[in-house]
Design an enzyme around this catalytic site. Structure first.
Site, PDB file in Angstrom:
ATOM      1  CD  GLN A 267      -2.809  -1.092  -0.193  1.00 32.55           C
ATOM      2  OE1 GLN A 267      -3.327  -0.057  -0.606  1.00 32.55           O
ATOM      3  NE2 GLN A 267      -2.901  -2.245  -0.852  1.00 32.55           N
ATOM      4  CG  HIS A 270      -1.143   2.567  -4.017  1.00 31.88           C
ATOM      5  ND1 HIS A 270      -1.565   2.351  -5.296  1.00 31.88           N
ATOM      6  CD2 HIS A 270      -1.686   1.563  -3.279  1.00 31.88           C
ATOM      7  CE1 HIS A 270      -2.334   1.274  -5.348  1.00 31.88           C
ATOM      8  NE2 HIS A 270      -2.415   0.767  -4.128  1.00 31.88           N
ATOM      9  CD  GLU A 335      -8.280   3.349  -0.170  1.00 32.36           C
ATOM     10  OE1 GLU A 335      -8.607   3.314  -1.369  1.00 32.36           O
ATOM     11  OE2 GLU A 335      -7.132   3.665   0.203  1.00 32.36           O
ATOM     12  CG  HIS A 336      -7.516  -0.714   1.609  1.00 34.56           C
ATOM     13  ND1 HIS A 336      -6.756   0.332   1.101  1.00 34.56           N
ATOM     14  CD2 HIS A 336      -8.218  -1.213   0.572  1.00 34.56           C
ATOM     15  CE1 HIS A 336      -7.003   0.452  -0.196  1.00 34.56           C
ATOM     16  NE2 HIS A 336      -7.890  -0.463  -0.546  1.00 34.56           N
ATOM     17  CG  ASP A 369      -5.660  -3.112  -4.109  1.00 32.79           C
ATOM     18  OD1 ASP A 369      -6.576  -2.487  -3.546  1.00 32.79           O
ATOM     19  OD2 ASP A 369      -4.468  -3.057  -3.749  1.00 32.79           O
ATOM     20  CG  HIS A 428     -48.613  24.744   0.375  1.00 31.73           C
ATOM     21  ND1 HIS A 428     -48.070  25.886  -0.135  1.00 31.73           N
ATOM     22  CD2 HIS A 428     -47.674  23.763   0.223  1.00 31.73           C
ATOM     23  CE1 HIS A 428     -46.851  25.635  -0.595  1.00 31.73           C
ATOM     24  NE2 HIS A 428     -46.574  24.348  -0.395  1.00 31.73           N
TER      25      HIS A 428
END
Length: 438
Positions: A267, A270, A335-336, A369, A428
């Site tokens: 990770q 990245h 995220e993970h 992934d 109304h």
């Protein structure tokens, strides 16, 4: 604590319960505050430029930012077919396999309409309608990401979107990467444009002479892409505000330090802004993981990126219990989330804020992934507290259809009139009273 010879240059190293307020706050805050103002201003100028000058701005930006002279923004359809035909057989097989799993998982998530009869004569229907046109962004730059094409375009197709458009940065040939074009062919993308960065997002949001305006923009990207999506979100839908990749691992003594190290390195490679947090149960586990990562970093092809990520946004923490670790994970909202421990299922049940949870050491994040069929477009920056991962629901909107027959209208009239007059809306009330007593 960790032996100096095994030390890894993480941003924060220490005991989870003893974290200083400053260190805890720095881990929970994944904003890019150091250069956030500059990114916002640069992005705003690019968005304004594309809005003003359209295609001409995109061609100029390709020359300025990508070093490419574009003869055309749109990629001819045959280029995608050619890229697919030229794809190495093993890569094509893997991409087709991934596409099939993505379709299967997302088709299972298709929603159904709901009809309710609150009382006799009243009918309320909630109907899911696919969007007309969506834009998928696939990053380029440091690497090509055909998997992002599959993750974005296939759920759109499953949802029934009429037209799927792809934007991806051009390489030195003036085209997106060949693997990206091949993925577009596999996913059934309708039109492809060799446009990247914030300019692509602006073009998709506002439209140009060549690139049509879309109803929603999805897909990951760098800080400028993420900022551009935020800036255009007032005029078109986006999947979620997203930033660099994130991983939080909870590991106990039953798990190999090698497993945790490999996941962390995967990770971290990245992006220099990627966030990797490891929470180990016991100092012996922490020490083993630190030593394994330290040993492996020098041989990594993307060593400089990994080192920067761990140094600036990484943490190696020791916790006293799994419950303590998962409580921090829920605050962190990664995220993970990888649960690499002996009995992960009960801990997974306590997880409320994560883009996706991987249960057990064999459930590598890299499988998610690429090949489990689940989507890898996920919320980052603690937004997993309120956003979900990409699904077919991102390519639909819900239409409410209502009908009230004459007898039901008569029954509703008095109470609607009372409510409307209480709110100071006599017109109304009059519209309701028209059907009263009939």
């Amino acid at each position: 604590m960790i032996e100096p010879t095994a030390m890894v240059d993480f941003r924060v190293v220490g005991s989870l319960p003893a974290l200083s307020p400053c260190d805890r706050a720095s881990l929970l805050d994944r904003s890019m505050s150091a250069n956030g103002a500059e990114i916002r201003e640069t992005t705003r100028r690019i968005v304004d430029r594309v809005c003003r000058d359209g295609d001409a701005a995109l061609i100029a930006l390709a020359a300025e930012l990508d070093g490419v002279s574009l003869a055309s923004l749109e990629v001819p359809r045959e280029k995608c077919s050619e890229a697919l035909a030229d794809l190495p057989a093993a890569l094509r097989r893997a991409m087709v396999r991934a596409a099939g799993k993505i379709e299967m998982v997302h088709r299972a998530g298709l929603p159904r309409g709901v009809e309710t009869v609150p009382e006799v004569g009243i009918r309320v229907v909630r109907r899911p309608d696919p969007l007309r046109r969506v834009g998928v962004y696939a990053p380029g730059g440091r690497a090509a990401y055909p998997s992002s094409v599959l993750m974005g375009a296939i759920p759109a197709r499953v949802a029934g979107v009429d037209e799927v458009i792809l934007c991806s940065p051009p390489d030195s040939t003036g085209l997106p990467a060949q693997s990206v074009l091949a993925a577009a062919a596999i996913a059934g993308v309708d039109r492809v444009f060799a446009v990247g960065g914030a300019g692509a997002i602006a073009a998709l949001a506002y439209g140009t002479a060549t690139i049509p305006r879309v109803d929603r923009i999805i897909g990951p990207g760098n800080a400028w892409v993420a900022e551009a999506k935020l800036q255009v979100s007032a005029v078109t839908g986006i999947d979620s505000p997203a930033g660099p990749s994130e991983l939080l691992v909870i590991a106990d003594h039953t798990v190999s330090a090698r497993v945790v190290a490999l996941e962390a390195l995967a990770q971290a490679e990245h992006d220099p802004m990627a966030t990797v947090v490891i929470i180990a149960l016991g100092e012996s586990v922490t020490t083993a993981i630190a030593a394994e990562i330290a040993q492996r970093i020098p041989s990594q092809p993307r060593e400089s990126i990994i080192s920067a990520a761990l140094r600036d946004r990484g943490a190696l923490l020791t916790a006293d219990s799994l419950r303590q670790a998962i409580e921090f994970a829920n605050d962190f909202a990664p995220e993970h989330l990888l649960l690499a421990c002996a009995d992960p299922a009960p801990i997974a049940a306590l997880s409320r804020n994560a883009g996706t949870v991987f249960i057990g050491e064999t459930s590598s994040v890299t499988y998610g992934d690429y090949l489990t069929g689940a989507n890898h477009v996920l919320p980052t920056g603690a937004l997993a507290r309120s956003y979900s991962g990409l699904s077919v629901l991102d390519f639909m909107r819900w239409t409410t259809v209502q009908s009230v027959d004459r007898s039901a209208a008569a029954r509703l009239a008095d109470d609607v009139s009372i409510l409307a007059r209480a709110e100071g809306l006599p017109a109304h009330a009059a519209a309701a009273e028209m059907w009263g007593g009939q």
